[in-house]
Enzyme design. Structure first.
Site, PDB file in Angstrom:
ATOM      1  N   GLU A  78      -0.315   0.866   5.733  1.00 25.27           N
ATOM      2  CA  GLU A  78      -0.233  -0.507   5.925  1.00 25.27           C
ATOM      3  C   GLU A  78       1.136  -0.706   6.953  1.00 25.27           C
ATOM      4  O   GLU A  78       0.896  -1.102   8.101  1.00 25.27           O
ATOM      5  CB  GLU A  78       0.281  -1.446   4.379  1.00 25.27           C
ATOM      6  CG  GLU A  78       0.725  -2.557   4.975  1.00 25.27           C
ATOM      7  CD  GLU A  78       2.316  -2.958   5.233  1.00 25.27           C
ATOM      8  OE1 GLU A  78       2.782  -3.824   6.438  1.00 25.27           O
ATOM      9  OE2 GLU A  78       3.011  -2.054   5.300  1.00 25.27           O
ATOM     10  N   GLY A 132       0.178  -0.876  11.019  1.00 23.67           N
ATOM     11  CA  GLY A 132       0.175  -2.362  11.368  1.00 23.67           C
ATOM     12  C   GLY A 132       1.850  -3.129  11.630  1.00 23.67           C
ATOM     13  O   GLY A 132       1.632  -3.470  12.512  1.00 23.67           O
ATOM     14  N   GLU A 133       2.201  -2.693  10.835  1.00 23.05           N
ATOM     15  CA  GLU A 133       3.214  -3.102  10.235  1.00 23.05           C
ATOM     16  C   GLU A 133       3.934  -3.040  11.595  1.00 23.05           C
ATOM     17  O   GLU A 133       4.658  -4.119  12.304  1.00 23.05           O
ATOM     18  CB  GLU A 133       3.783  -3.177   9.447  1.00 23.05           C
ATOM     19  CG  GLU A 133       5.112  -3.397   8.792  1.00 23.05           C
ATOM     20  CD  GLU A 133       6.014  -3.657   7.985  1.00 23.05           C
ATOM     21  OE1 GLU A 133       5.086  -3.200   7.161  1.00 23.05           O
ATOM     22  OE2 GLU A 133       7.346  -4.070   7.287  1.00 23.05           O
ATOM     23  N   ARG A 134       4.181  -1.963  12.113  1.00 24.03           N
ATOM     24  CA  ARG A 134       4.983  -1.227  12.950  1.00 24.03           C
ATOM     25  C   ARG A 134       4.599  -1.665  14.397  1.00 24.03           C
ATOM     26  O   ARG A 134       5.096  -1.725  15.226  1.00 24.03           O
ATOM     27  CB  ARG A 134       4.901   0.453  13.181  1.00 24.03           C
ATOM     28  CG  ARG A 134       6.049   0.202  11.827  1.00 24.03           C
ATOM     29  CD  ARG A 134       5.855   2.072  11.998  1.00 24.03           C
ATOM     30  NE  ARG A 134       7.314   2.464  10.240  1.00 24.03           N
ATOM     31  CZ  ARG A 134       6.814   3.224   9.518  1.00 24.03           C
ATOM     32  NH1 ARG A 134       5.767   4.726   9.872  1.00 24.03           N
ATOM     33  NH2 ARG A 134       7.071   4.194   8.738  1.00 24.03           N
TER      34      ARG A 134
END
Ligand SMILES: Cc1cc2nc3c(=O)[nH]c(=O)nc-3n(C[C@H](O)[C@H](O)[C@H](O)COP(=O)(O)OP(=O)(O)OC[C@H]3O[C@@H](n4cnc5c(N)ncnc54)[C@H](O)[C@@H]3O)c2cc1C
Length: 395
Positions: free
Chosen positions: A254, A257-259
Site C-alpha cells: 500500500e 502507491g501512497e508514496r
C-alpha cells in the site's frame, strides 16, 4: 550548408504531455481542473480554519473522481493509474494541501488495499460506498510509539471465538475524525515477526473506538488529524482484510502507491507555486526593473524549473513501471524523497522571491511551504526513503 536551411527555434510555450498521458487523460484533466477551480478553490480560505467539508466526498463520488482507476463493478471509472496522477496534480489548484491529502488518503491509501486484498463482501460493504463518497475512509498505521518502525506497532488483535478483540492506539490519522471506517494495522501474533501482522476493516462507530483528540499542526490545516483509541473493540473474523498474518506485506505494498501519489502531488504543488511566483517576479519592480530581471532571480527560476522537471520525469517514469506491473520500490522511494525535497526547496525559494509578501498569508505561498513540509515526514520520512534506497544496493 545550404542557405535555404530552415532555422529551428524552440517553442518554450508548447504543451507536450508526457507519453503516459493520452488524449483521454487530458480531457479528464480539463474536467477535474474545472471542478477544482469552480467548486473547491473558493472554500480554501475557510477550510484552512475549519477543515474541509464532508460534502466534498459525495460530490466527487457523483462526478466519478473517487474511483478513477477502480473497476466499474464497484462504481469506479475503470481507468488506469495515470488517471490518479491527473487527480493528484489537478487538486493542487484548490490551493488547499489538507484537502488534497484527505482525498488522497481515501482514494490512494485506504481503499486500494480493499480492492487488492478484500473479499467480495468487503468490497460491497466498504469499497463501493467509498467510491460513491458515501463512506469516508482513513488508514491507521502510526502509533504514539511507532511511526517509521512499522514493525514496532503495539495494537493487538486477539482471537476470541469467532471474533477478534482489538486494543491499542493510532496517531496522526488523517480523516480520523470524519471517517466511517479505518483500515487498521494490528499485530495478531507478536512472536511471528513480519508474519504476525493483520489488517482489519473497522467501523469507526464500533463500541470501543474513541476519536480522542483533534491534533493541531504546522500545515495541512484543512485536513483533520486524529489520535484514536481502540479499547476491547470486537470485530468478526470476516473483518480481517487480506490474509491473517500477512498484514505487514499488504501495508508495505500500500505504501508504494501512497508514496508515488504523494510525489506526484509534490511536483504539481511545486509547479503551481513556481508559476504563481513567476507572475509575481514579472510584475514586482525594485530599483526600476522587474525583480525577475535580476540575474540572481532568473537563476533561481532556472534552478527550480530544472529540479521540478527532473522530479516530474522521475515520477512519470516510475509510475509507468508501476502501472505495467513492476514493483519498483527503489525508484518509488527515490521519487518520493526527491520530489518532497524539491517541493519544499521550491516553496522556500518562492517565499524568498516574494520578499515580505511571501511571509504574508494573503499570497498563499507560505501555506504551500507549510503544507509541503509534511511530505518529507509523512508516508515514510526522507531518512527512511534513503534507508530503503541504500539497502536496495545490499548495504
Ligand atoms: C499531518 C500528518 C498526517 C499523517 N497521516 C497519517 C495517516 O493518515 N495514517 C498513518 O498511519 N500515519 C500518518 N502520519 C504519520 C507519518 O506517516 C509518520 O509521522 C511518519 O511515518 C514518521 O513516523 P514518526 O512520526 O513516528 O517519526 P519517528 O519514526 O519517530 O522518526 C523520528 C525521526 O527519526 C528518524 N528515523 C527513524 N528511524 C530511522 C532510521 N532507521 N534511520 C534513520 N533515521 C530514522 C526519522 O526519519 C525522523 O527524522 C501522518 C503524519 C502527519 C504529520
Amino acid at each position: 550548408m545550404s542557405a535555404a536551411e530552415p532555422v529551428l527555434k524552440p517553442d518554450h510555450a508548447a504543451r507536450r504531455p508526457h507519453f503516459i498521458f493520452t488524449e483521454e487523460h487530458e480531457r479528464l484533466r480539463e474536467s477535474i481542473h474545472a471542478f477544482v477551480v469552480k467548486e473547491l478553490a473558493p472554500h480554501a480560505e475557510r477550510w484552512e480554519e475549519e477543515t474541509f467539508d464532508d460534502w466534498v466526498f459525495p460530490r466527487m463520488g457523483e462526478l466519478g473522481f473517487l474511483g478513477l482507476s477502480m473497476p466499474e463493478a464497484y462504481g469506479g471509472q475503470g481507468g488506469d493509474y495515470p488517471c490518479n496522477l491527473v487527480l493528484a496534480e489537478e487538486l493542487v489548484h484548490a490551493q488547499c494541501g489538507g484537502l488534497a491529502m484527505g482525498l488522497a488518503v481515501h482514494t490512494d491509501m485506504a481503499t486500494p488495499p480493499i480492492l487488492a486484498f478484500g473479499t467480495e463482501e468487503q468490497k460491497q460493504q466498504y469499497l463501493a460506498p467509498a467510491i460513491r463518497g458515501q463512506k469516508i475512509s482513513c488508514l491507521g498505521i502510526t502509533e504514539p510509539d511507532a511511526g517509521s518502525d512499522v514493525a514496532g506497532i503495539r495494537t493487538r488483535a486477539v482471537k476470541d471465538g469467532d471474533d477478534y478483540v482489538i486494543n491499542g492506539s493510532k496517531t496522526y490519522i488523517t480523516n480520523g475524525h470524519r471517517a466511517d471506517f479505518i483500515v487498521l494495522v494490528t499485530k495478531t501474533d507478536p512472536d511471528a515477526g513480519y508474519d504476525g501482522f493483520t489488517l482489519f476493516l473497522v467501523d469507526m462507530d464500533a463500541p470501543g473506538v474513541t476519536r480522542e483528540k483533534r491534533l493541531e499542526k504546522l500545515g495541512m490545516h484543512a485536513s483533520d488529524t486524529a489520535l484514536l483509541a481502540f479499547q476491547d473493540v470486537r470485530v468478526p473474523a470476516s473483518a480481517a482484510l487480506g490474509e491473517v498474518g500477512k498484514g505487514f506485506y499488504h501495508i508495505m505494498w500500500e505504501l508504494q502507491g501512497e508514496r508515488l501519489i504523494g510525489a506526484a502531488g509534490c511536483v504539481a504543488g511545486a509547479q503551481r507555486v513556481f508559476d504563481q511566483t513567476l507572475e509575481y517576479a514579472r510584475s514586482r519592480t525594485a530599483f526600476g526593473r522587474p525583480i525577475g530581471g535580476f540575474q540572481v532571480t532568473r537563476h533561481k527560476f532556472a534552478e527550480m524549473a530544472t529540479k521540478i522537471e527532473a522530479a516530474r520525469q522521475m515520477v512519470y517514469t516510475t509510475a509507468w513501471r508501476f502501472m505495467n506491473g513492476e514493483y519498483p520500490v527503489r525508484e518509488i522511494s527515490m521519487a518520493k524523497v526527491f520530489s518532497a525535497r524539491v517541493a519544499v526547496e521550491v516553496a522556500d525559494e518562492c517565499i524568498q522571491i516574494h520578499g515580505g509578501a511571501g511571509y504574508m498569508r494573503e499570497y498563499g505561498v507560505e501555506r504551500v511551504w507549510r503544507d509541503m513540509r509534511l511530505n518529507r515526514i509523512g508516508a515514510g520520512t526522507d531518512e527512511i526513503m534513503l534507508e530503503v534506497i541504500g539497502r536496495s544496493y545490499g548495504l
